[in-house]
Design an enzyme around this catalytic site. Structure first.
Site, short mmCIF file in Angstrom:
data_model
loop_
_atom_site.label_atom_id
_atom_site.label_comp_id
_atom_site.label_asym_id
_atom_site.label_seq_id
_atom_site.Cartn_x
_atom_site.Cartn_y
_atom_site.Cartn_z
N SER A 1 -15.83 2.29 26.40
CA SER A 1 -15.66 1.07 25.60
C SER A 1 -15.81 -0.16 26.48
O SER A 1 -15.17 -0.27 27.53
CB SER A 1 -14.27 1.05 24.96
OG SER A 1 -14.03 -0.24 24.40
N ASP B 1 0.83 -1.22 0.00
CA ASP B 1 0.00 0.00 0.00
C ASP B 1 0.86 1.26 0.00
O ASP B 1 0.67 2.15 -0.83
CB ASP B 1 -1.03 0.00 1.15
CG ASP B 1 -0.44 -0.22 2.53
OD1 ASP B 1 0.75 -0.60 2.63
OD2 ASP B 1 -1.17 -0.03 3.52
N LEU C 1 -6.38 -7.06 12.53
CA LEU C 1 -7.58 -7.06 11.69
C LEU C 1 -8.22 -5.67 11.68
O LEU C 1 -9.36 -5.49 11.32
CB LEU C 1 -8.60 -8.10 12.19
CG LEU C 1 -8.08 -9.54 12.20
CD1 LEU C 1 -9.13 -10.49 12.77
CD2 LEU C 1 -7.68 -10.00 10.80
N SER C 2 -7.43 -4.71 12.13
CA SER C 2 -7.78 -3.30 11.99
C SER C 2 -8.87 -2.78 12.90
O SER C 2 -9.83 -2.19 12.45
CB SER C 2 -8.13 -3.01 10.55
OG SER C 2 -7.13 -2.18 10.07
N SER C 3 -8.69 -2.99 14.19
CA SER C 3 -9.64 -2.39 15.12
C SER C 3 -9.49 -0.87 15.13
O SER C 3 -10.48 -0.16 15.32
CB SER C 3 -9.44 -2.96 16.53
OG SER C 3 -8.09 -2.95 16.88
N SER C 4 -8.29 -0.35 14.88
CA SER C 4 -8.13 1.12 14.90
C SER C 4 -8.85 1.76 13.72
O SER C 4 -9.58 2.74 13.88
CB SER C 4 -6.65 1.51 14.92
OG SER C 4 -5.98 1.02 13.78
N ASP D 1 -6.49 0.00 5.19
CA ASP D 1 -7.36 -0.43 6.29
C ASP D 1 -8.66 0.36 6.31
O ASP D 1 -9.76 -0.18 6.33
CB ASP D 1 -6.65 -0.28 7.64
CG ASP D 1 -5.47 -1.22 7.77
OD1 ASP D 1 -5.28 -2.04 6.86
OD2 ASP D 1 -4.74 -1.12 8.76
#
Length: 388
Positions: A67, A36, A127-130, A174
């Site tokens: 959260s 990327d 897995l791209s929680s941000s 992402d």
């Protein structure tokens, strides 16, 4: 799930009117890794699990965020007039950075909101929680304040927030996958131009199985920046020798082979070789998927992992152990690491009839080799971030 989260929201914030709910997925990249930021192609898809938000608009300028994944931190509060990165605000810096970016771009956010987040993306799994929470915040802002902005612009703002506000030098894949995901399709994305194509992924009697190494990732960021620098240095060397490119992703394998002798530094050469060959694999892989040839797609996944292991050197014992165990299983069509590396996850395509054996056998071999327990997730390809 939404009913339960809404009840919890009412308990935490003592409010029960005008409550809205939103969802943003995680993502997995099927092929095209570390391409990327090299101006190449990636091939991610959104997942059917991710981050939920229960939201209620406020009349003042305060934001209160809670959260369920970090309950010990309680409610984190900040104000519209003071949007600065603050270490003690921990995870809430991600949504805060997105709000700040929208304001910097001239959008009107007149007041704050209360929000409860819950994510079922495994933490630190790559897995791209941000990106999921960033794009979710953008969708909330657009919806609550009727902002005139499309998803691609929101995705760009979320990347700016991560780069400038959080300080992580990530590419755009992402956020793009999370925002633009489409059920049963992966996205072939040119990270250089943001041109993209949806490609149906017809798995028929197969599933995507994600395995988390559960390894704590310590050095990932610094090593990520090192890899990025090596590729930029390789481009600089090629530029000096008359090869006029901005990114390695602009070169085909054939073109690269003609000019790679200019790169004398062995490490730079290996990194550049991965960037160019992986970019080609991503483009070719999609053509095989379009022809319904999952078998060849799987073989390209395997080659991708080998290149990430040998040329880019971002795998390590845990990822290699998981992938090698996956390759030994009869039902495996293809397997590779996914994400930045140095821990995180692998992605495999596995025949449905063998999924149970796959999980049992791969988990057992992995534990014998590393002493760690892997977690497995059977993933479906879902839609992008949205109001529910």
């Amino acid at each position: 799930m939404i009913i339960k989260l809404t009840e919890h929201f009412k308990e935490i914030f003592k409010q029960d009117d005008n409550i809205e709910s939103f969802f943003s997925p995680g993502r997995v990249n099927l092929i095209g890794e570390h391409t990327d930021y090299n101006g190449g192609f990636v091939f991610p898809c959104a997942l059917d699990f991710g981050t939920y938000a229960i939201v209620r608009q406020r009349e003042d300028k305060n934001f209160r965020m809670y959260s369920e994944n970090f309950e010990d931190l309680g409610i984190i509060e900040f104000n519209l007039d003071n949007l600065v990165y603050d270490k003690k605000d921990d995870w809430a810096n991600y949504p805060k950075g997105v709000i700040k970016t929208f304001l910097d771009k001239g959008f009107k956010v007149p007041n704050g909101f209360d929000v409860l987040f819950f994510g079922n993306i495994p933490n630190g799994a790559g897995l791209s929680s941000s990106a999921s929470i960033e794009v979710l915040t953008a969708v909330i802002l657009k919806s609550l304040f009727n902002l005139d902005i499309d998803m691609v612009e929101m995705v760009k703002y979320c990347q700016i927030a991560e780069n400038k506000f959080i300080g992580v030098n990530s590419g755009i894949m992402d956020q793009f996958a999370v925002g633009m995901g489409k059920k049963d399709n992966a996205i072939l994305l040119d990270c250089n131009t943001l041109n993209f194509t949806y490609v149906p992924v017809k798995l028929k009697d197969m599933s995507i199985v994600i395995a988390n190494t559960n390894k704590k990732r310590g050095l990932a960021d610094s090593k990520y920046n090192e890899r990025r620098s090596s590729c930029e240095e390789a481009v600089a060397v090629l530029n000096k020798n008359g090869v006029n490119i901005k990114y390695l992703g602009e070169l085909t394998v054939e073109e690269f082979n003609k000019v790679k002798h200019f790169i004398k530094d062995e490490e730079q050469l290996k990194r550049a070789t991965h960037a160019v060959t992986e970019n080609e694999r991503a483009k070719v892989a999609v053509e095989f998927l379009k022809k319904d040839d999952i078998k060849t797609f799987g073989e390209l996944m395997n080659k991708s992992h080998i290149s990430l292991r040998d040329d880019y050197e971002v795998t390590g014992l845990e990822l290699d152990s998981l992938v090698e165990a996956a390759w030994e299983e009869v039902g495996t069509v293809g397997a590779r690491m996914t994400g930045a590396g140095f821990g995180g996850c692998t992605v495999s395509i596995v025949k449905n009839s063998e999924v149970d054996n796959f999980i049992k056998n791969v988990g057992k071999k992995y534990k014998e080799k590393t002493g760690l327990e892997a977690s497995f997730y059977i993933a479906n390809i879902g839609d992008g971030a949205r109001k529910l």
